[in-house]
Enzyme design. Structure first.
Site, mmCIF file in Angstrom:
data_model
loop_
_atom_site.group_PDB
_atom_site.id
_atom_site.type_symbol
_atom_site.label_atom_id
_atom_site.label_comp_id
_atom_site.label_asym_id
_atom_site.label_seq_id
_atom_site.Cartn_x
_atom_site.Cartn_y
_atom_site.Cartn_z
ATOM 1 N N SER A 354 0.833 -1.202 0.000
ATOM 2 C CA SER A 354 0.000 0.000 0.000
ATOM 3 C C SER A 354 0.872 1.257 0.000
ATOM 4 O O SER A 354 1.925 1.290 0.641
ATOM 5 C CB SER A 354 -0.898 0.012 1.243
ATOM 6 O OG SER A 354 -1.553 1.264 1.383
ATOM 7 N N GLU A 540 -2.402 -10.431 -9.010
ATOM 8 C CA GLU A 540 -1.645 -9.660 -8.029
ATOM 9 C C GLU A 540 -0.898 -10.611 -7.089
ATOM 10 O O GLU A 540 -1.491 -11.190 -6.187
ATOM 11 C CB GLU A 540 -2.591 -8.750 -7.242
ATOM 12 C CG GLU A 540 -3.430 -7.839 -8.127
ATOM 13 C CD GLU A 540 -4.388 -6.969 -7.330
ATOM 14 O OE1 GLU A 540 -3.922 -6.296 -6.386
ATOM 15 O OE2 GLU A 540 -5.596 -6.979 -7.636
ATOM 16 N N ASP A 712 -7.047 18.750 -20.224
ATOM 17 C CA ASP A 712 -7.578 17.863 -19.187
ATOM 18 C C ASP A 712 -6.628 16.726 -18.828
ATOM 19 O O ASP A 712 -6.914 15.943 -17.926
ATOM 20 C CB ASP A 712 -8.958 17.318 -19.576
ATOM 21 C CG ASP A 712 -8.941 16.398 -20.785
ATOM 22 O OD1 ASP A 712 -7.858 16.079 -21.295
ATOM 23 O OD2 ASP A 712 -10.037 15.985 -21.227
ATOM 24 N N SER A 714 -3.563 17.542 -17.938
ATOM 25 C CA SER A 714 -2.641 18.233 -17.035
ATOM 26 C C SER A 714 -3.065 18.029 -15.591
ATOM 27 O O SER A 714 -4.261 18.070 -15.271
ATOM 28 C CB SER A 714 -2.615 19.731 -17.363
ATOM 29 O OG SER A 714 -2.306 19.960 -18.719
#
Length: 780
Positions: A354, A540, A712, A714
């Site tokens: 995490s 994962e 958009d 950025s």
């Protein structure tokens, strides 16, 4: 797929219980009606490989029957594929005469898809629908070829939650249509970055379709198109170059979110490592023969969950921000998403890792909840949440992303070890429900049909579940068992026994309506570039799972004469199968273990399979391996739950009108905001007249023109869509003015598309735009 991916199903089950059998019968009837036909994807060119074990990892009769079934070819499956003559496979001389490096191509393309009226993929939180955009999502492709141009490999890192099997099959089908056997199953890896803030809706298995709240063909097609375009760009731009590799630790950006699971691993094994997370970043540096920069691939184990499950803006999270920073630095003068340099921050064994480094705390009391069950004395597990280092999730994303960018930049600059040697690839489709796992020379066990345990519904400290499920559950609950049994039927004794000590919440491997709930057929794949091996992991891996696989594959290569191989774990590749824990971690049954869907021996099965792929490459026997059973491709899927409606502007207004202008003046560090009459942004996926929802423009007196300074994609801009009643909506554009902004006159523009439908006529999508009054930015 981290965090509470099944809260939608929990709500679904409770609803059915309350409404009793009449609703259940109606729903089941609907599911049967929507069941579509299945198509298997045939050979897409080249050799596709299965492995044999010594002792063998055997495939059962079910897999054999599936692989021999008579089904349609995928060459005719996709009506949207562009049918062109295959690109001939020819050596690319004289480009490579007297050259011993690689032929390198890099490409990047937009794959954002819908930014409204679609669930965000990752947390599975009901109601976490997209309502705007923070950053664009990109597919980044890297093609490496040997000097004659014939033998090549492709690695694609995509800003999405994970690669679905449907997505990969469609991409491979279209690559075959355009390039013939040049790009194939064995030499193309598709890897998701695992952002939890990208659109869902591109899956075919029922668990993920429910979590996505339906299948969105618009988003699916946009993703496919973006991936293909990035590969096309890389293919077109190939040039002679060199590849260098470097490694180094990244400190202070990650914690293990299931430390009590990690502690179940043998102490002797844990003692070999200084941390319960993998801190090493591996960087590939790509340059042309003049030493000019081409691109970077970085692999590092971290969950892109700095943006939490309260977020509604599409974005690429911390790893995407790292890519953004490096690409902006290398592509000076270009807007985000433009310029020749491509930087991918790809996923690795991030399963239990995490970025929320302040750790789990009870949000109601402030005390630590770093315990085996991640629960709080007051409020239980729903109060136990981990937070990042910033003041809010945007700040945390920047802090973590900047640290990764900075380290990758350092490793890139100092990379001096050249990667040399031939390219190779091996791929197999495997029935993961029926793999014989040899525990030693005389004893074997098997993998299981898929199932999810109780702790799956608990979520994690990065995103807790909505109901009061708890991590670490090794016993079921009569209440939830009764609901499950009434609606879905009872799990068999066989599947319950196979998954022990997991208490089964959902026996997905025994559910097949409207389609199978989880995949049986899974990809395993390795690509090698000289002394570098990239293992394509279909899920994962936890920290220790990744370490074990790396060591096993490295040892297999070494035993056949390929010494000192660097083995990379590339996560979320080709098909999604949730998590893979070690056998010991599985016994603790926290979230990751409950989400290890093929049972306690899943990791051991993968180790066997990847070792055999490594052996085939090392002994040059890849061509002798069979391809394995073929996965299905379902033609009909459940449509999105949110319908498309006609957009309306308020009386006396039109789309793009300014409802609230910006203030006349702002200082750097402040936020300029403009509100426009809006329309549903998902219309822009159908009609891509505009490639951005917004621009911030500066007036240049010398040229008497407006110059775009950001869009958009950025980081400093945010586009919010506010949905009203009966087709009414507003769009808010924010510009968080950076310290680097030059003083001057600015304006904000909004670009959109509205849906219009006259009586008895089909709907049409029309473009519009709006422009704010000018305002001034000052530095004082």
């Amino acid at each position: 797929m981290a965090k509470r991916t099944f809260s939608n199903l929990e709500t679904f089950l409770i609803f059915l219980l309350v409404m009793m059998s009449a609703i259940t019968v109606a729903l089941l009837s609907l599911l049967f009606i929507t069941s579509g036909t299945i198509e298997n994807h045939k050979d897409l060119g080249g050799h596709f490989f299965s492995t044999t074990q010594s002792p063998p990892a055997t495939q059962g009769s079910t897999a054999a029957q599936r692989s021999t079934a008579t089904q349609h070819s995928t060459a005719t499956q996709s009506s949207t594929a562009t049918q062109t003559s295959p690109v001939p496979l020819t050596p690319e001389s004289p480009l490579f005469q007297n050259f011993s490096g690689y032929h390198i191509g890099v490409g990047r393309a937009d794959c954002t898809g819908q930014v409204a009226d679609i669930n965000l993929m990752g947390y599975g939180k009901s109601g976490q629908n997209a309502q705007g955009i923070l950053t664009r999502l990109y597919s980044r492709a890297f093609i490496m070829a040997e000097p004659d141009g014939s033998n090549r490999t492709v690695f694609v890192s995509i800003d999405i939650g994970m690669v679905s099997q449907r997505l990969r099959l469609e991409v491979l089908n279209r690559l075959q249509s355009k390039y013939g056997s040049l790009y194939r199953r064995d030499n193309v890896i598709l890897s998701g970055t695992h952002t939890h803030s990208g659109p869902a809706g591109y899956f075919q298995y029922t668990v993920f379709v429910i979590a996505s709240e339906g299948f969105s063909n618009q988003t699916f097609q946009h993703m496919v198109t973006g991936i293909l375009k990035s590969i096309d760009i890389a293919h077109t731009n190939m040039k002679p170059g060199k590849i260098f590799i470097n490694k180094g630790n990244v400190d202070g950006v990650q914690i293990n979110r299931s430390p009590y699971s990690y502690l179940q691993n043998p102490q002797s094994e844990r003692a070999r490592y200084s941390s319960n997370t993998d801190k090493e970043m591996i960087v590939l540096k790509m340059v042309d023969l003049n030493g000019d920069d081409l691109g970077l691939i970085s692999w590092f184990a971290i969950h892109p969950v700095s943006m939490n499950n309260s977020n509604h803006l599409v974005n690429s999270d911390n790893v995407g921000y790292a890519s953004y920073l490096l690409e902006q630095e290398k592509n000076k003068g270009y807007l985000p998403g433009q310029g020749p340099f491509v930087a991918a921050f790809a996923s690795s064994n991030l399963g239990d890792v995490s970025p929320n480094i302040l750790g789990p705390r009870c949000i109601n009391t402030g005390e630590s909840c770093d315990n085996a069950n991640s629960t709080c004395p007051i409020g239980g597990p729903s109060m136990c949440i981990a937070k990042g280092p910033g003041q809010d999730m945007f700040d945390s994303t920047q802090i973590i992303g900047r640290a990764m960018y900075q380290r990758a930049k350092e490793l890139y600059a100092s990379a001096s070890q050249e990667v040399t040697g031939p390219l190779a690839s091996a791929h197999q489709w495997v029935d993961m429900t029926d793999v014989t796992v040899w525990l030693n020379s005389t004893h074997a066990s098997k993998t299981c049909k898929p199932a999810l345990g109780y702790s799956f519904a608990a979520g994690t400290i990065d995103g807790v579940g909505g109901l009061n499920f708890t991590q670490g559950k090794t016993e079921g609950d009569p209440f939830w068992d009764t609901i499950r049994d009434q609606i879905l039927g009872k799990p068999s004794e066989e599947i319950k026994e196979c998954h022990k000590p997991k208490p089964i919440l959902l026996h997905t491997g025994e559910l097949s309506k409207p389609h199978p709930w989880h995949p049986d057929i899974v990809d395993v794949q390795i690509i090698t570039l000289g002394s570098l091996a990239i293992t394509a992991i279909p899920g994962e891996f936890t920290t220790m799972s990744g370490r074990r696989l790396r060591e096993a594959v490295q040892a297999e290569f070494a035993s056949h004469g390929m010494q000192n191989m660097t083995v990379v774990i590339s996560g979320l590749c080709n098909v999604y199968t949730h998590y893979i824990t070690t056998y010991e971690e599985y016994q603790a049954q926290r979230y990751e273990a409950a989400s290890t869907i093929y049972g306690p021996h899943t990791l051991s099965a993968y180790i066997q399979l990847f070792r055999n792929l490594a052996k085939a490459i090392a002994t040059d026997t890849v061509a002798n391996l069979s391809r394995g059973p073929e996965p299905p491709f379902f033609k009909q899927l459940i449509v999105p739950l949110i319908p498309s409606i006609v957009d309306r502007a308020p009386k006396g207004r039109t789309f793009g009108d300014v409802l609230q202008p910006a203030k006349p003046e702002y200082r750097v560090g402040e936020v300029a905001e403009v509100i426009f009459v809006g329309a549903n942004p998902k219309n822009s996926v159908q009609n891509q007249t505009h490639q951005t929802f917004l621009t911030v423009e500066k007036y240049e007196a010398t040229s008497t023109s407006w110059q775009i300074v950001c869009n958009d994609a950025s980081w400093e801009t945010r586009f919010y869509w506010h949905k009203g009643l009966l087709g009414l909506s507003n769009a808010t554009v924010e510009w968080h003015i950076p310290d680097t902004a030059q003083p001057g006159i600015y304006r904000i523009r909004y670009f959109g598309h509205n849906r219009k439908q006259d009586i008895l006529k089909p709907a049409v999508i029309l473009s519009f735009e709006g422009t704010s009054p000018a305002f001034e930015v000052v530095t004082i």
